[in-house]
Scaffold this active site. Structure first.
Site, PDB file in Angstrom:
ATOM      1  N   SER A 103      10.269  20.811 -78.706  1.00  0.00           N
ATOM      2  CA  SER A 103       9.053  20.083 -79.040  1.00  0.00           C
ATOM      3  C   SER A 103       9.342  19.044 -80.137  1.00  0.00           C
ATOM      4  O   SER A 103      10.253  18.232 -80.000  1.00  0.00           O
ATOM      5  CB  SER A 103       7.959  21.070 -79.469  1.00  0.00           C
TER       6      SER A 103
ATOM      7  N   ASP B 217       3.003  19.656 -69.599  1.00  0.00           N
ATOM      8  CA  ASP B 217       3.340  21.088 -69.741  1.00  0.00           C
ATOM      9  C   ASP B 217       2.325  21.842 -70.583  1.00  0.00           C
ATOM     10  O   ASP B 217       2.556  22.984 -70.969  1.00  0.00           O
ATOM     11  CB  ASP B 217       4.737  21.237 -70.342  1.00  0.00           C
TER      12      ASP B 217
ATOM     13  N   HIS C 272       4.899  24.512 -71.935  1.00  0.00           N
ATOM     14  CA  HIS C 272       5.577  24.056 -73.151  1.00  0.00           C
ATOM     15  C   HIS C 272       6.358  25.159 -73.852  1.00  0.00           C
ATOM     16  O   HIS C 272       7.395  24.873 -74.470  1.00  0.00           O
ATOM     17  CB  HIS C 272       4.535  23.461 -74.114  1.00  0.00           C
TER      18      HIS C 272
END
Length: 688
Positions: free
Chosen positions: A418, A609, A648
């Protein structure tokens, strides 16, 4: 009758001759032992202690052998004489002869015990007695033995002359004598046991003293010898050579002295006699314990773990990420969740890996600086110019450092999830080009400047790998992250956990979001309300926006010596209206943001996501990219195929409720990623 008197005279003569022979041999044994002692005294202080033990044991063995031999000869002479005198006497007379032999053996045992006492004293005094004292003691014991033999012989002859009618009285006396002998043996055995305990304690003290001397000098080599035979004597050889501690390769090595003793039948007989009388020569058990300790210490070798990767792997978490020691209890383990510990699994499978601990809410710049010090070690320096520009403190926490030798030529693999992908790009840019603002500020104001801001540190990163990274920002931050209410909520949480009793660390201490030791909580809250953080662009929420990401893309560039690779997931499906909707297996907290991104005006941004659009995760818009193949390339973003039904957090296994993404699948993904990093080292290694 005259004939019997003549035989008695011959018997007295033979017994006297035997006594003289015993004394002569004892003197010879003492002389030999003393000569050996004088020769051993020429050695060092350490050798004298050990050699004196060996000399004492050798002397004891020779004396025992001599006594055993002469007692046997005496017994044979007495047996012959008695056979000639008694001829075919009754069985009671034979019992009388046997009793005489037993009595003689008792005397022999007493002599051995006395000699053992002498040897115990000899060992404790470290061979300091003079030869004259030994000879006096030996003469004394020889005289006692001679008198005992004469008295026994005379008593035996008188008993033989006694009429058969007196044999009954003699038998009764013999029974009393047996009881007395047994009582004497018990007493002697008790004394011998006490003597052995005292000797063992002294020898143990000597051994400990020798070891202490050896540790202080640091020049001695211990050669430990051991024997399986309980009656054998263990010996230590302390050499004054400047060599490390060594242990003979043989399990039970023997010295030349031991070998000669082994071949000496008389010594074996003496040792066997000592065993039968419960007499030991040395405290073998204590020496065996010392021997085992020395062998264990010598054979210990530091195990140096061999990793498959030459360059360590650094795992960098994203926004609102923590390591286990500082995370809120409601959050799961970042790298692996409840499914597995990714870092630990990599380590167990031969890959050196670390979990970075940096700010959860900080900006990419601040996090990159913290990451540098996490790896290198030291107190975080955000830079004088940067601190003055945004209004927070210049210095932060202090890190120990996981790779203190990190420098050009000593590379690492950076893997970011991320926002962590943006952070590692920022760090690599600072390493190569530094921060011109800090350099200029230092020229104008003086003071110190961190090496990180000076630039010129290339060849320190082998690869950069990103997982679900918003390289071009995310609509989630645009639409929600920078809303006043959302920002206030996020920072209120950080403020709440900033009290002095909390272990949770959001990484905002340099912004003042940490209660001071002498500050009340009310005072802390009032102070924090005036912090510049609430409106600053030096924060994670700003950097995750499309504007913030674009600014980072302009400031960073591709390094031709680094392998770049991106991994992207999606967990939405297209509706009849052309929008994207969150899948049923998407991590529940992300369904809101996933549906929000799926309604974006830009159709190419809709597939996501749950937090990051696919188009943003693949590569920065302003930088070169290619589709990833089995062959790695440097200096270009290698975009791997999008993983469908991966949200994610599936890259880090945080969704424990997702039944589609199994532990085995997660493990297989990370093993493949690690293998790919090792292959990339062939392209980036500076040792080719």
């Amino acid at each position: 009758m005259k004939t019997r008197q003549n035989k008695y005279s011959i018997r007295k003569f033979s017994v006297g001759a035997s006594s003289i022979l015993i004394a002569a041999l004892l003197f010879m044994g003492g002389g030999s032992a003393q000569a050996a002692e004088q020769q051993q005294d020429k050695g060092t202080v350490e050798n004298s202690t050990t050699q004196s033990i060996g000399d004492g044991n050798e002397k004891l063995s020779e004396q025992q052998s001599t006594q055993n031999k002469n007692v046997n000869e005496k017994s044979n002479v007495n047996s012959i004489t008695e056979n000639e005198s008694l001829h075919n006497e009754t069985p009671k007379n034979e019992d009388l002869i046997q009793q005489q032999k037993d009595s003689q053996n008792d005397n022999k045992s007493e002599s051995v015990v006395e000699q053992n006492k002498e040897n115990g004293a000899f060992v404790q005094n470290h061979s300091e007695e003079k030869p004259q004292q030994e000879q006096v003691e030996l003469e004394k014991h020889a005289s006692e033995n001679n008198q005992t033999l004469h008295s026994k012989a005379a008593q035996s002859n008188e008993d033989v002359k006694t009429k058969p009618s007196q044999l009954d009285n003699t038998a009764a006396k013999q029974e009393d004598s047996q009881k007395e002998n047994l009582s004497k043996q018990d007493t002697q055995s008790s004394k011998t046991t006490d003597l052995l305990r005292a000797t063992a304690q002294n020898q143990s003290k000597d051994s400990q003293s020798t070891e202490e001397i050896n540790k202080e000098v640091n020049n001695d080599t211990q050669q430990v010898t051991a024997k399986n035979d309980d009656a054998k004597v263990e010996s230590f050889n302390l050499n004054s050579k400047e060599e490390p501690l060594k242990v003979d390769k043989q399990a039970n090595p023997t010295t030349d002295k031991d070998k000669s003793s082994k071949n000496d039948k008389g010594s074996q007989d003496g040792l066997a006699n000592l065993e039968s009388n419960a007499v030991a020569t040395t405290n073998k058990q204590s020496k065996q314990q010392v021997s085992e300790k020395n062998e264990d210490q010598t054979n210990k070798s530091a195990k140096q773990k061999q990793y498959k990767n030459n360059d360590p792997i650094i795992l960098v978490h994203g926004f609102n990420g923590f390591t286990d020691d500082i995370n809120p209890s409601v959050l799961t383990h970042y790298w692996g969740g409840d499914k597995m510990n990714i870092r630990q699994d990599l380590e167990e499978n031969g890959y050196e890996a670390y979990e970075a601990s940096i700010s959860a809410f900080g900006s990419n710049y601040d996090r990159a600086v913290e990451l540098y010090y996490y790896i290198k070690g030291g107190r975080v320096d955000y830079g004088a110019a940067h601190a003055a520009k945004y209004g927070h403190e210049r210095y932060g926490k202090t890190y120990e450092g996981v790779y203190k030798d990190w420098k050009p030529g000593q590379k690492i693999h950076l893997v970011g999830h991320s926002m962590g992908g943006q952070t590692i790009r920022q760090l690599e840019e600072l390493l190569r080009h530094g921060n011109p603002e800090e350099v200029e500020y230092q020229k104008q104001h003086g003071g110190e400047i961190s090496p990180l801001y000076q630039g010129g540190h290339d060849n320190m990163v082998s690869s950069i790998t990103t997982l679900g990274t918003p390289h071009n920002g995310t609509h989630a931050s645009d639409l929600l992250g920078n809303e006043a209410i959302v920002r206030q909520l996020a920072y209120d949480v950080g403020k709440m956990y900033g009290n002095k009793d909390s272990r949770v660390d959001f990484g905002l201490e340099h912004w003042g979001l940490k209660q001071k030791p002498n500050e009340s909580y009310i005072q802390y809250v009032k102070r924090v309300q005036n912090s510049k953080l609430w409106k600053s662009k030096d924060s994670g929420l700003h950097d995750l926006t499309r504007d913030g990401a674009t600014d980072l893309n302009r400031k960073t560039s591709l390094n031709p010596n680094i392998v770049y690779k991106t991994y992207t997931g999606e967990s939405t499906h297209k509706t009849l209206a052309g929008k994207q909707k969150a899948d049923l297996n998407m991590f529940l907290p992300f369904t809101i943001t996933g549906n929000l991104i799926g309604k974006a005006k830009e159709k190419e941004w809709r597939e996501n996501d749950g937090l990051v659009s696919v188009i943003s995760s693949q590569h920065p818009f302003n930088q070169k990219y290619v589709e990833a193949t089995d062959k790695n390339q440097k200096g270009v973003w290698q975009v791997t195929p999008t993983k469908h039904d991966w949200d994610h957090v599936d890259f880090v296994g945080q969704d424990s409720t997702d039944t589609k993404r199994t532990r085995d699948e997660l493990q297989q993904f990370w093993h493949g990623l690690a293998e790919d990093l090792v292959q990339s080292e062939q392209l980036t290694s500076t040792n080719k």
